[in-house]
Write a protein that holds these residues in place. Structure first.
Motif, PDB file in Angstrom:
ATOM      1  N   UNK A 135       1.579   2.640   4.821  1.00 55.78           N
ATOM      2  CA  UNK A 135       0.425   2.390   3.976  1.00 55.78           C
ATOM      3  C   UNK A 135      -0.852   3.066   4.427  1.00 55.78           C
ATOM      4  N   UNK A 136      -0.814   3.785   5.531  1.00 53.30           N
ATOM      5  CA  UNK A 136      -1.986   4.520   5.993  1.00 53.30           C
ATOM      6  C   UNK A 136      -1.494   5.746   6.754  1.00 53.30           C
ATOM      7  N   UNK A 137      -2.259   6.815   6.702  1.00 53.51           N
ATOM      8  CA  UNK A 137      -1.845   8.073   7.311  1.00 53.51           C
ATOM      9  C   UNK A 137      -1.755   7.907   8.828  1.00 53.51           C
ATOM     10  N   UNK A 138      -0.560   8.018   9.413  1.00 50.51           N
ATOM     11  CA  UNK A 138      -0.436   7.819  10.861  1.00 50.51           C
ATOM     12  C   UNK A 138      -0.858   9.036  11.684  1.00 50.51           C
ATOM     13  N   UNK A 139      -1.084  10.172  11.042  1.00 54.22           N
ATOM     14  CA  UNK A 139      -1.322  11.416  11.771  1.00 54.22           C
ATOM     15  C   UNK A 139      -2.766  11.904  11.706  1.00 54.22           C
ATOM     16  N   UNK A 140      -3.388  11.834  10.521  1.00 55.02           N
ATOM     17  CA  UNK A 140      -4.644  12.532  10.289  1.00 55.02           C
ATOM     18  C   UNK A 140      -5.817  11.585  10.144  1.00 55.02           C
ATOM     19  N   UNK A 141      -7.004  11.985  10.592  1.00 56.92           N
ATOM     20  CA  UNK A 141      -8.211  11.222  10.281  1.00 56.92           C
ATOM     21  C   UNK A 141      -8.569  11.421   8.811  1.00 56.92           C
ATOM     22  N   UNK A 142      -9.445  10.592   8.268  1.00 55.45           N
ATOM     23  CA  UNK A 142      -9.825  10.734   6.854  1.00 55.45           C
ATOM     24  C   UNK A 142     -10.419  12.115   6.580  1.00 55.45           C
ATOM     25  N   UNK A 143      -9.924  12.754   5.525  1.00 56.54           N
ATOM     26  CA  UNK A 143     -10.382  14.100   5.183  1.00 56.54           C
ATOM     27  C   UNK A 143     -10.212  14.290   3.678  1.00 56.54           C
ATOM     28  N   UNK A 144     -11.252  14.729   2.958  1.00 59.83           N
ATOM     29  CA  UNK A 144     -11.121  14.883   1.504  1.00 59.83           C
ATOM     30  C   UNK A 144     -10.242  16.055   1.123  1.00 59.83           C
ATOM     31  N   UNK A 145      -9.499  15.875   0.028  1.00 62.43           N
ATOM     32  CA  UNK A 145      -8.719  16.964  -0.556  1.00 62.43           C
ATOM     33  C   UNK A 145      -9.206  17.292  -1.961  1.00 62.43           C
ATOM     34  N   UNK A 146      -9.774  16.301  -2.652  1.00 60.40           N
ATOM     35  CA  UNK A 146     -10.300  16.493  -4.003  1.00 60.40           C
ATOM     36  C   UNK A 146     -11.739  16.030  -4.051  1.00 60.40           C
ATOM     37  N   UNK A 147     -12.517  16.618  -4.959  1.00 61.47           N
ATOM     38  CA  UNK A 147     -13.914  16.232  -5.116  1.00 61.47           C
ATOM     39  C   UNK A 147     -14.234  16.173  -6.607  1.00 61.47           C
ATOM     40  N   UNK A 148     -14.629  15.004  -7.084  1.00 65.16           N
ATOM     41  CA  UNK A 148     -15.043  14.805  -8.470  1.00 65.16           C
ATOM     42  C   UNK A 148     -16.317  13.984  -8.463  1.00 65.16           C
ATOM     43  N   UNK A 173      -2.397   4.355   1.296  1.00 64.99           N
ATOM     44  CA  UNK A 173      -1.414   4.449   0.210  1.00 64.99           C
ATOM     45  C   UNK A 173      -0.852   3.057  -0.052  1.00 64.99           C
ATOM     46  N   UNK A 174      -0.831   2.667  -1.316  1.00 61.94           N
ATOM     47  CA  UNK A 174      -0.394   1.320  -1.661  1.00 61.94           C
ATOM     48  C   UNK A 174       0.740   1.314  -2.666  1.00 61.94           C
ATOM     49  N   UNK A 175       1.256   0.118  -2.887  1.00 62.13           N
ATOM     50  CA  UNK A 175       2.287  -0.140  -3.885  1.00 62.13           C
ATOM     51  C   UNK A 175       1.731  -1.214  -4.809  1.00 62.13           C
ATOM     52  N   UNK A 176       1.564  -0.885  -6.071  1.00 59.80           N
ATOM     53  CA  UNK A 176       1.011  -1.828  -7.032  1.00 59.80           C
ATOM     54  C   UNK A 176       2.076  -2.235  -8.039  1.00 59.80           C
ATOM     55  N   UNK A 222      -4.562  -0.601   6.182  1.00 62.65           N
ATOM     56  CA  UNK A 222      -4.936  -0.260   4.806  1.00 62.65           C
ATOM     57  C   UNK A 222      -5.753  -1.381   4.169  1.00 62.65           C
ATOM     58  N   UNK A 223      -5.226  -2.600   4.219  1.00 64.77           N
ATOM     59  CA  UNK A 223      -5.974  -3.701   3.618  1.00 64.77           C
ATOM     60  C   UNK A 223      -7.238  -4.016   4.400  1.00 64.77           C
ATOM     61  N   UNK A 224      -7.222  -3.797   5.713  1.00 60.74           N
ATOM     62  CA  UNK A 224      -8.451  -3.975   6.490  1.00 60.74           C
ATOM     63  C   UNK A 224      -9.544  -3.063   5.964  1.00 60.74           C
ATOM     64  N   UNK A 225      -9.186  -1.823   5.637  1.00 56.74           N
ATOM     65  CA  UNK A 225     -10.175  -0.887   5.088  1.00 56.74           C
ATOM     66  C   UNK A 225     -10.661  -1.353   3.721  1.00 56.74           C
ATOM     67  N   UNK A 226      -9.750  -1.785   2.869  1.00 57.91           N
ATOM     68  CA  UNK A 226     -10.161  -2.257   1.544  1.00 57.91           C
ATOM     69  C   UNK A 226     -11.134  -3.426   1.643  1.00 57.91           C
ATOM     70  N   UNK A 227     -10.833  -4.387   2.501  1.00 57.37           N
ATOM     71  CA  UNK A 227     -11.697  -5.554   2.604  1.00 57.37           C
ATOM     72  C   UNK A 227     -13.077  -5.207   3.165  1.00 57.37           C
ATOM     73  N   UNK A 228     -13.177  -4.119   3.944  1.00 57.54           N
ATOM     74  CA  UNK A 228     -14.430  -3.781   4.612  1.00 57.54           C
ATOM     75  C   UNK A 228     -15.348  -2.910   3.774  1.00 57.54           C
ATOM     76  N   UNK A 229     -14.824  -2.234   2.752  1.00 56.83           N
ATOM     77  CA  UNK A 229     -15.659  -1.211   2.113  1.00 56.83           C
ATOM     78  C   UNK A 229     -16.813  -1.797   1.311  1.00 56.83           C
ATOM     79  N   UNK A 230     -16.567  -2.890   0.596  1.00 57.34           N
ATOM     80  CA  UNK A 230     -17.601  -3.412  -0.308  1.00 57.34           C
ATOM     81  C   UNK A 230     -17.131  -4.770  -0.820  1.00 57.34           C
ATOM     82  N   UNK A 231     -17.326  -5.835  -0.038  1.00 53.12           N
ATOM     83  CA  UNK A 231     -16.727  -7.131  -0.385  1.00 53.12           C
ATOM     84  C   UNK A 231     -16.959  -7.612  -1.810  1.00 53.12           C
ATOM     85  N   UNK A 232     -18.140  -7.416  -2.425  1.00 48.56           N
ATOM     86  CA  UNK A 232     -18.289  -7.899  -3.806  1.00 48.56           C
ATOM     87  C   UNK A 232     -17.337  -7.259  -4.806  1.00 48.56           C
ATOM     88  N   UNK A 233     -16.730  -6.118  -4.456  1.00 50.25           N
ATOM     89  CA  UNK A 233     -15.780  -5.504  -5.383  1.00 50.25           C
ATOM     90  C   UNK A 233     -14.351  -5.512  -4.858  1.00 50.25           C
TER      91      UNK A 233
END
Length: 413
Positions: A135-148, A173-176, A222-233
């Motif tokens: 559920x999270x990249x085990x090899x690479x630090x965060x790095x953008x691939x797309x920009x919109x 990466x998640x499973x919904x 992965x979920x730790x990151x989600x919970x930390x980014x912006x709790x009201x959302x």
């Protein structure tokens, strides 16, 4: 799974009163009826086969996906569906996602999605690429691939709180799992149950411990990151305290109180000042009033573990190892398709209600969560025979779940 918008709501009606927004939310977010359809969204990180720590090259990914490449990679491409009718999208860090078509049959959902996964895997293999298995990249630090414009606005908003936003955008990466909301008589119980099941199943299927070459100490970073980014959302829109309240009212309050992530503009500058909520926007905080279309887009920027979109989108599971996505899908489908089983599983969750962060932090190392997860999984396995899955698929799910049960039992013995 596509949201069906009533035809009388297609025009961009200006929202000048809170009551207008509240009425719109009630119409589009909660469509009750017999629970017939289900779908999945499977997301993976993507890696070079020989050098998994190498950055994702968007051009290489576009060429690998060919006619299935999304518009974010190929604006003029056909965006053809996969053989099982699923569509491909690419997330800001280069993660690839399959969104299935909705299906009435669990067997057809699994078989069609498996065909899509096989097709995607084959395309990437030809290009020397492989799907990640956690559920999270085990090899690479965060790095953008797309920009919109959307991704730039997200990054700016999340950077105000720290690095977790970039981790979420570029490394997770998640499973919904998407399911119908259910009948008006059962919807409240269904809404309650899927929230209650969240912490035990998050703990049972956590796969996101290692990130960028480091042991994070979290079962699901992965979920730790989600919970930390912006709790009201990102916090749950349900707690045990709110269990008896009307889900429509709870979600409406949640959505209107969440800060704006972005406002779409023709010039590509979608940034908004910090702290302005949608409620504030209706009250005149920005020069132009919002439309119903703006509200619908705002909903797409809210990321709780369970999100109503006309159906219920269960967002709390990590991506699974190759071939194992079928297990959590089968578990949840078996429970949600059998009211008796769902009631038993919901009862087993009572001691760990709302323990989302503990589930992400400790997983099955937490004895209470391990006990609840074991009980839920056993109920699900007993209900699995009542689904329309082929015997071989049920056997595969049972094997995977039994392995998770053994891990849970070790924590409680």
């Amino acid at each position: 799974m596509d949201v069906v918008i009533p035809t009388d709501l297609n025009t961009p009606e200006v929202l000048r009163e809170l009551s207008d927004a509240e009425g719109y939310l009630a119409k589009i977010c909660f469509k009750t009826g017999p629970p017939l359809l289900s779908g999945v969204e499977l997301e993976w990180t993507v890696h070079d086969r020989d050098n998994p720590a190498a950055p994702v090259d968007p051009n290489r990914l576009r060429q690998a996906l060919g006619p299935h490449a999304p518009s974010t990679l190929d604006p003029v491409g056909p965006r053809s569906p996969l053989p099982g009718k699923g569509t491909v999208s690419v997330e800001p860090g280069g993660q690839v996602e399959i969104s299935s078509a909705p299906h009435r049959s669990l067997r057809e959902l699994c078989e069609h999605t498996s065909a899509d996964v096989d097709r995607l895997t084959g395309l990437l293999t030809t290009a020397g690429l492989v799907l990640g298995d956690s559920g999270i990249d085990p090899y690479r630090p965060p790095r953008p691939a797309l920009d919109t414009p959307r991704y730039r606005a997200m990054r700016t908003a999340f950077d105000r709180r720290g690095p977790a936003g970039r981790t979420m955008m570029y490394s997770t990466a998640g499973l919904q799992i998407c399911v119908d909301a259910g009948t008006s008589e059962r919807f409240g119980a269904r809404w309650d149950a899927v929230h209650a099941l969240g912490p035990p199943l998050l703990a049972a299927f956590a796969t996101a411990r290692h990130h960028a070459g480091t042991d994070t100490g979290w079962a699901s970073a992965r979920m730790a990151a989600w919970f930390a980014i912006d709790p009201p959302r990102t916090r749950p829109a349900w707690t045990p305290v709110r269990a008896g309240l009307d889900p429509v009212g709870v979600w409406t309050a949640y959505a209107l109180a969440a800060p704006l992530l972005c406002v779409r503009r023709p010039d590509g500058d979608w940034l908004v000042p910090a702290g302005i909520t949608f409620r504030d926007w209706i009250g005149g905080a920005l020069p132009e009033p919002p439309t119903a279309d703006d509200l619908e887009y705002h909903l797409s920027t809210l990321f709780p573990p369970v999100r109503p979109r006309g159906y219920l989108e269960l967002r709390f599971l990590d991506a699974q190892p190759p071939g194992e996505w079928i297990a959590p899908v089968g578990v949840l489908a078996a429970l949600l398709g059998d009211d008796t089983a769902l009631g038993l599983a919901r009862e087993a969750c009572e001691p760990v209600l709302d323990r989302w962060k503990a589930a992400a932090r400790f997983g099955l190392a937490d004895p209470e969560l391990a006990r609840a997860a074991a009980a839920v999984l056993r109920v699900a396995l007993a209900a699995l025979d009542r689904t329309d899955l082929r015997p071989a698929t049920r056997d595969d799910i049972t094997t995977i779940v039994q392995r998770r049960l053994a891990a849970a039992d070790r924590r409680t013995s």
